[in-house]
Design a protein around this motif. Structure first.
Motif, short mmCIF file in Angstrom:
data_model
loop_
_atom_site.label_atom_id
_atom_site.label_comp_id
_atom_site.label_asym_id
_atom_site.label_seq_id
_atom_site.Cartn_x
_atom_site.Cartn_y
_atom_site.Cartn_z
N UNK A 1 0.45 12.70 3.04
CA UNK A 1 1.97 13.41 3.22
C UNK A 1 1.72 13.52 2.01
N UNK A 2 1.93 12.76 1.08
CA UNK A 2 2.60 12.24 -0.23
C UNK A 2 2.42 13.65 -1.09
N UNK A 3 1.28 14.02 -1.24
CA UNK A 3 0.53 15.05 -2.07
C UNK A 3 0.09 16.46 -1.36
N UNK A 4 0.74 17.48 -0.28
CA UNK A 4 0.75 18.35 0.30
C UNK A 4 0.16 19.30 -0.72
N UNK A 5 0.66 19.79 -1.97
CA UNK A 5 0.59 20.79 -2.45
C UNK A 5 -0.59 20.81 -3.06
N UNK B 1 -12.54 13.70 0.60
CA UNK B 1 -12.11 13.23 2.46
C UNK B 1 -13.53 12.12 2.32
N UNK B 2 -14.17 12.55 2.02
CA UNK B 2 -15.86 11.77 1.98
C UNK B 2 -15.72 10.47 1.31
N UNK B 3 -15.12 10.63 0.34
CA UNK B 3 -15.09 9.78 -1.32
C UNK B 3 -13.89 8.61 -0.92
N UNK B 4 -12.94 9.20 -0.62
CA UNK B 4 -12.22 8.73 -0.24
C UNK B 4 -12.12 7.46 0.49
N UNK C 1 0.90 -0.96 0.29
CA UNK C 1 -0.01 0.15 0.38
C UNK C 1 0.43 1.19 -0.23
N UNK C 2 1.94 0.76 0.59
CA UNK C 2 2.46 2.54 1.24
C UNK C 2 3.65 2.80 -0.21
N UNK C 3 3.74 0.99 -1.08
CA UNK C 3 4.55 1.94 -2.33
C UNK C 3 3.38 1.78 -3.55
N UNK C 4 2.53 2.33 -3.34
CA UNK C 4 1.46 2.56 -4.50
C UNK C 4 1.44 4.25 -4.58
N UNK C 5 1.78 4.68 -2.81
CA UNK C 5 1.23 6.03 -3.07
C UNK C 5 3.08 6.50 -2.96
N UNK C 6 2.89 6.88 -4.79
CA UNK C 6 3.89 7.16 -5.54
C UNK C 6 3.41 9.56 -4.99
N UNK C 7 3.00 9.64 -4.70
CA UNK C 7 3.04 11.47 -4.79
C UNK C 7 2.59 12.15 -6.30
N UNK C 8 2.04 11.37 -6.69
CA UNK C 8 1.42 11.53 -8.22
C UNK C 8 -0.14 12.14 -8.36
N UNK C 9 -0.77 12.60 -7.08
CA UNK C 9 -2.23 13.24 -6.86
C UNK C 9 -3.03 12.63 -5.87
N UNK C 10 -4.09 13.23 -5.30
CA UNK C 10 -4.56 13.04 -4.48
C UNK C 10 -5.08 11.51 -5.51
N UNK C 11 -6.06 11.98 -6.44
CA UNK C 11 -6.61 10.84 -6.78
C UNK C 11 -6.64 9.40 -7.89
N UNK C 12 -4.71 10.17 -8.19
CA UNK C 12 -3.91 9.38 -8.85
C UNK C 12 -3.86 8.04 -7.79
N UNK C 13 -3.37 8.67 -6.51
CA UNK C 13 -2.67 7.86 -5.53
C UNK C 13 -4.02 6.75 -4.55
N UNK C 14 -4.70 7.54 -4.31
CA UNK C 14 -6.20 7.05 -4.68
C UNK C 14 -6.00 5.38 -5.57
N UNK C 15 -6.57 6.14 -6.42
CA UNK C 15 -6.80 4.73 -7.55
C UNK C 15 -5.56 4.00 -7.21
N UNK C 16 -4.68 3.90 -7.52
CA UNK C 16 -3.20 3.40 -6.74
C UNK C 16 -3.56 1.99 -5.90
#
Length: 345
Positions: A191-195, A209-212, A142-157
């Motif tokens: 943490x990976x997508x603060x901007x 937050x609700x959707x995720x 799970x942590x490796x799938x969160x690459x900082x590619x964006x909120x929606x992209x990381x959520x899907x991954x």
């Protein structure tokens, strides 16, 4: 005892272990004692099952929901014995872990939380816990799938990675959006997508937050279904293999009659059935005897079966504790030339 059968929690003894545990509720239905299914049994039978446990502590499994969801109602069947057995197997092998007691904290020991938004406070729905000690660390997948590619992209991954996790990587359980695992996943994404997070408005942050939380919870539920289905298929294969092995041994031993099941289980009404089948190439006369003739009625207790024929033998008792009295049966069989009625001799 519940009116629909079985045992449920009606109240708690103040200061008792059930009350201290904190997660049990009134109305929860008792379905398992250790590895034994007690769904539908009366209070005495459940107490006997608890007393029969070899360890000092008995592990109890409860079902939360309406009684008709468990026991069913006309036109809507309830939980099956196979489903309960599958659940208890998972409890026994550790793939489904017991819920830990709720933590008791004083007013000066409140759990600290960190706001999702740098603009807001850390109260209510706007907070995610930064205390990872209360839950299991996220698996590497799970942590490796969160690459900082964006909120929606990381959520899907991370949702895709969660669906593919094996039981050994993360306990198999359904999760509500506010539970530790979904909250940890959302915290890791932020943490990976603060901007990206700071660029959202307050309403946008709340909506994300609700959707995720919903998507992570749905993925956890889908994973539970996948693992349970795989476990059911595995158990079905094992049962089929065991039946095939038993039938092979039965064929090799030269017996002329077969009996199913090998051990009786009486219903709440004190009834049970056995199936007697002629496995020989001719007629077979049979008779069934029991060590408790005054407590049981066996119908039919004897007869003659042609080649390949089977008879359903019904066993009835008015003693509600008959299943715990050590009743035994003996099946006698002999090859005969015809279906002519035989004397008792």
């Amino acid at each position: 005892a519940a009116s629909s059968g079985g045992v449920r929690i009606a109240s708690f003894d103040e200061g008792g272990p059930a009350a201290a545990h904190g997660r049990l509720r009134r109305g929860d239905q008792l379905v398992g004692v250790g590895a034994v299914c007690v769904m539908g049994l009366d209070l005495d039978a459940c107490i006997d099952a608890i007393g029969a446990q070899s360890s000092k502590l008995a592990r109890l499994t409860f079902f939360r929901g309406k009684a008709e969801q468990l026991y069913g109602k006309p036109g809507a069947p309830g939980a099956s014995q196979d489903w309960i057995a599958c659940l208890l197997d998972r409890v026994r092998d550790g793939s489904l872990r017991p819920s830990p007691p709720l933590e008791r904290r004083g007013k000066h020991q409140a759990k600290m939380s960190v706001p999702l938004s740098p603009r807001g406070s850390s109260s209510g729905d706007d907070a995610l816990s930064s205390d990872t000690a209360s839950g299991q660390p996220l698996p590497a997948a799970l942590t490796e799938s969160i690459a900082g590619a964006g909120l929606q992209e990381d959520l899907a991954a991370v949702v895709e990675a969660l669906l593919a996790l094996e039981p050994g990587d993360l306990p198999v359980r359904r999760s509500a959006p506010g539970d530790a695992m979904p909250r940890s996943v959302l915290r890791a994404i932020l943490d990976r997508n603060p901007r990206d997070w700071r660029e959202l408005s307050d309403d946008g942050q709340a909506a994300w937050r609700r959707e995720a939380g919903r998507r992570v919870s749905e993925a956890a539920a889908a994973r539970v279904q996948r693992v349970e289905e795989a476990l059911r298929r595995s158990q079905a294969r094992k049962r089929a293999a065991a039946v095939a092995e038993r039938d092979k041994k039965s064929e090799d031993d030269g017996s002329i009659l077969s009996v199913e099941p090998s051990s009786l289980k009486f219903s709440e009404k004190g009834t049970a059935k056995i199936f007697v089948k002629n496995r020989s190439s001719g007629y077979v006369a049979y008779r069934i005897r029991t060590n408790a003739p005054n407590l049981l009625r066996v119908e039919p207790c004897g007869g003659t079966l042609p080649k390949g024929e089977q008879v359903v033998v019904r066993i009835v008792s008015s003693d509600k504790r008959i299943g715990r009295r050590g009743v035994r049966f003996v099946l006698h069989g002999a090859a005969v030339p015809s279906s002519a009625e035989l004397t008792r001799e």
